[in-house]
Enzyme design. Sequence first.
Site, PDB file in Angstrom:
ATOM      1  N   TYR A  93      -6.602   1.700   2.739  1.00 13.17           N
ATOM      2  CA  TYR A  93      -6.416   1.234   1.372  1.00 13.17           C
ATOM      3  C   TYR A  93      -7.608   0.404   0.925  1.00 13.17           C
ATOM      4  CZ  TYR A  93      -4.634  -0.934  -2.826  1.00 13.17           C
ATOM      5  OH  TYR A  93      -4.501  -1.347  -4.127  1.00 13.17           O
ATOM      6  N   ASN A 119       0.816  -1.220   0.000  1.00 13.95           N
ATOM      7  CA  ASN A 119       0.000   0.000   0.000  1.00 13.95           C
ATOM      8  C   ASN A 119       0.850   1.272   0.000  1.00 13.95           C
ATOM      9  OD1 ASN A 119      -2.020  -1.848   0.144  1.00 13.95           O
ATOM     10  ND2 ASN A 119      -2.662  -1.377   2.239  1.00 13.95           N
ATOM     11  N   SER A 127      -8.544  14.551 -47.978  1.00 14.82           N
ATOM     12  CA  SER A 127      -9.705  13.670 -47.935  1.00 14.82           C
ATOM     13  C   SER A 127      -9.446  12.474 -48.834  1.00 14.82           C
ATOM     14  CB  SER A 127     -10.929  14.448 -48.407  1.00 14.82           C
ATOM     15  OG  SER A 127     -11.908  13.563 -48.892  1.00 14.82           O
ATOM     16  N   THR A 151     -15.995  38.303 -31.155  1.00 10.52           N
ATOM     17  CA  THR A 151     -16.764  37.868 -29.984  1.00 10.52           C
ATOM     18  C   THR A 151     -18.028  37.244 -30.555  1.00 10.52           C
ATOM     19  OG1 THR A 151     -17.899  39.984 -29.759  1.00 10.52           O
ATOM     20  CG2 THR A 151     -15.875  39.713 -28.479  1.00 10.52           C
ATOM     21  N   HIS A 152     -18.520  36.224 -29.915  1.00  7.75           N
ATOM     22  CA  HIS A 152     -19.670  35.463 -30.433  1.00  7.75           C
ATOM     23  C   HIS A 152     -19.397  34.963 -31.855  1.00  7.75           C
ATOM     24  CE1 HIS A 152     -21.808  37.353 -27.036  1.00  7.75           C
ATOM     25  NE2 HIS A 152     -21.204  38.457 -27.439  1.00  7.75           N
ATOM     26  N   GLN A 165      -6.352   0.770  -7.203  1.00 10.13           N
ATOM     27  CA  GLN A 165      -5.563   0.223  -8.302  1.00 10.13           C
ATOM     28  C   GLN A 165      -6.087   0.737  -9.645  1.00 10.13           C
ATOM     29  OE1 GLN A 165      -3.975  -3.866  -8.154  1.00 10.13           O
ATOM     30  NE2 GLN A 165      -5.399  -4.333  -9.784  1.00 10.13           N
ATOM     31  N   ASN A 192      -7.319  19.503 -44.745  1.00 16.37           N
ATOM     32  CA  ASN A 192      -8.107  19.583 -43.507  1.00 16.37           C
ATOM     33  C   ASN A 192      -7.212  19.764 -42.279  1.00 16.37           C
ATOM     34  OD1 ASN A 192     -10.491  19.065 -44.973  1.00 16.37           O
ATOM     35  ND2 ASN A 192     -10.136  16.844 -44.838  1.00 16.37           N
TER      36      ASN A 192
HETATM   37  N1  ARG Z   1      -1.370  -3.113  -7.245  1.00 21.78           N
HETATM   38  C1  ARG Z   1      -2.030  -2.460  -6.169  1.00 21.78           C
HETATM   39  C2  ARG Z   1      -2.399  -1.033  -6.540  1.00 21.78           C
HETATM   40  O1  ARG Z   1      -2.055  -0.578  -7.568  1.00 21.78           O
HETATM   41  C3  ARG Z   1      -1.255  -2.455  -4.903  1.00 21.78           C
HETATM   42  C4  ARG Z   1      -1.525  -3.653  -4.109  1.00 21.78           C
HETATM   43  C5  ARG Z   1      -2.032  -3.455  -2.787  1.00 21.78           C
HETATM   44  N2  ARG Z   1      -2.878  -4.569  -2.637  1.00 21.78           N
HETATM   45  C6  ARG Z   1      -3.552  -4.894  -1.557  1.00 21.78           C
HETATM   46  N3  ARG Z   1      -4.283  -5.920  -1.625  1.00 21.78           N
HETATM   47  N4  ARG Z   1      -3.478  -4.222  -0.440  1.00 21.78           N
HETATM   48  O2  ARG Z   1      -3.087  -0.383  -5.797  1.00 21.78           O
END
Ligand code: ARG
Length: 484
Positions: free
Chosen positions: A315, A110, A275, A155-156, A320, A283
């Site tokens: 976490y 983590n 094209s 403008t516009h 991920q 283009n």
């Molecule tokens: N690959 C994971 C990520 O990108 C990190 C892994 C952490 N995994 C976990 N089960 N605590 O976040």
Amino acid sequence: MSGGEGDGTVVRRDRFSGGPARSFLSSMDDDDRIFAADLAVDRAHVVMLAEQGVVSEDDAAAILGALADVEAAGFDALPDGEDVHEAVETAVVERVGRVGGKMHTARSRNDEVATCIRVRLREDLLGALESVLAFREALADVAGAEAETVMPGFTHLQPAQPTTVAHWALSYEGALARDAGRLLDAYDRANRSPLGAAAFAGTTFDVDRERTADLLGFDGVVTNAMDASASRDFLLEAVAALASVAVTVSGLAEDVVFFANRGFVALDDDYASTSSIMPQKKNPDTLELVRSTAGDALGAYQGLATTLKGLPRAYNRDLQNATGHAWTAVDAVTEAVDVAAGAVATADWPAEALEAAAGEGFSTATGVADALAAAGLPFREAHEIVALAAERGADLDAVDAAAREATGEQLADLADPAVVAAALDPVESVAQRDSAGGPAPSAVGDALEGVRAGLEDDEAAVAEREAALAEARDALAAEVASYD
Ligand code: ARG
């Protein structure tokens, strides 16, 4: 070397790594992007563990040696794993046996992944910044070269007042300068180390978090361990800054597409397509794709923010999937900025056509009203006279006729007709608007000095950050080499 071949099988981890969800769980497909970062994080962590006496110097040397080997073999040679962190650890254990298992002492994936993302993002943000600065240079160069090139301003999307190509270019330079500031802010807040937070609750080992932060070139640590492992607002901020760049550049792209339509700009062939059926067509496709990049960036922001919203501490595996949004944004925006910069730097501005168009639609009307007001008429009355003149042909005679109709007096009694005639001319009209930030060549010249100075400051800010990272990389390499 302690431990023998095959000693390193991590039995408990294997219990949970099979099954039909295996590839769903895995981030290996995306982790190539943080492979180098992971190796750096591993090295810094192991050096720190050895310095703190948590692992022996010999064990550290064995692990660091294995990491060099893993790096040389490359990402594609990694063994199977749920993610790059696990796969690198497995690869280390495959090389040096059980001692390799000590690498993960006092940390978790983590804090490891949070650190890796920041390490990689720093590089990507500096890359994006370099592109934005190069684009600003290109716009400043256009401003230097086209200070006298009068063109219609809108403008516009209606002809409004004459301006110059330089004034237009600097309007985007200014916006991109603020975007660069946002990217630098995002960089500085991302540049803090979560390492040592472990899963979220710190560790019983005597880790030196400042030391790993220093070895990795961070400005300091994210202190609270739960915050460090769980927070991804640094990604959100980076993507927001990138989205702002994309939105700025999308407006510029739309302008150029429109200018190309009106014959106000000629793109270099390298930045145009034809094209497949209409052979006469040139283009502005590159700018259309640049314009579309705001969709990628804003989509990434939305995807990221929605993924993060409501996540509990600490976490969660959702994180991920958060990371990829940031990579999508930084890649798309950096590429679009490079292309837009190239298109602008190589474009041609047809001065005659632009000047002819600059007077269309009585675009000098505001300047004429200003001239009447400067001669003593209340601006509201001047505005009315000029509105009448617009219906009568928008030349000096028309202004005179309008003046008689509105005030009963001829133009010559209200203002100097020569001054009004000058105000009717697009080139004169531009030259007269020399207030700070205005389009007059003199005002643009003054502005350009400030722009060049701002660019220098920002270039120095990026170079300083790049140098700090390079210095940390060298220092870490030297520490690692001392274990040889
Ligand atoms: N690959 C994971 C990520 O990108 C990190 C892994 C952490 N995994 C976990 N089960 N605590 O976040």
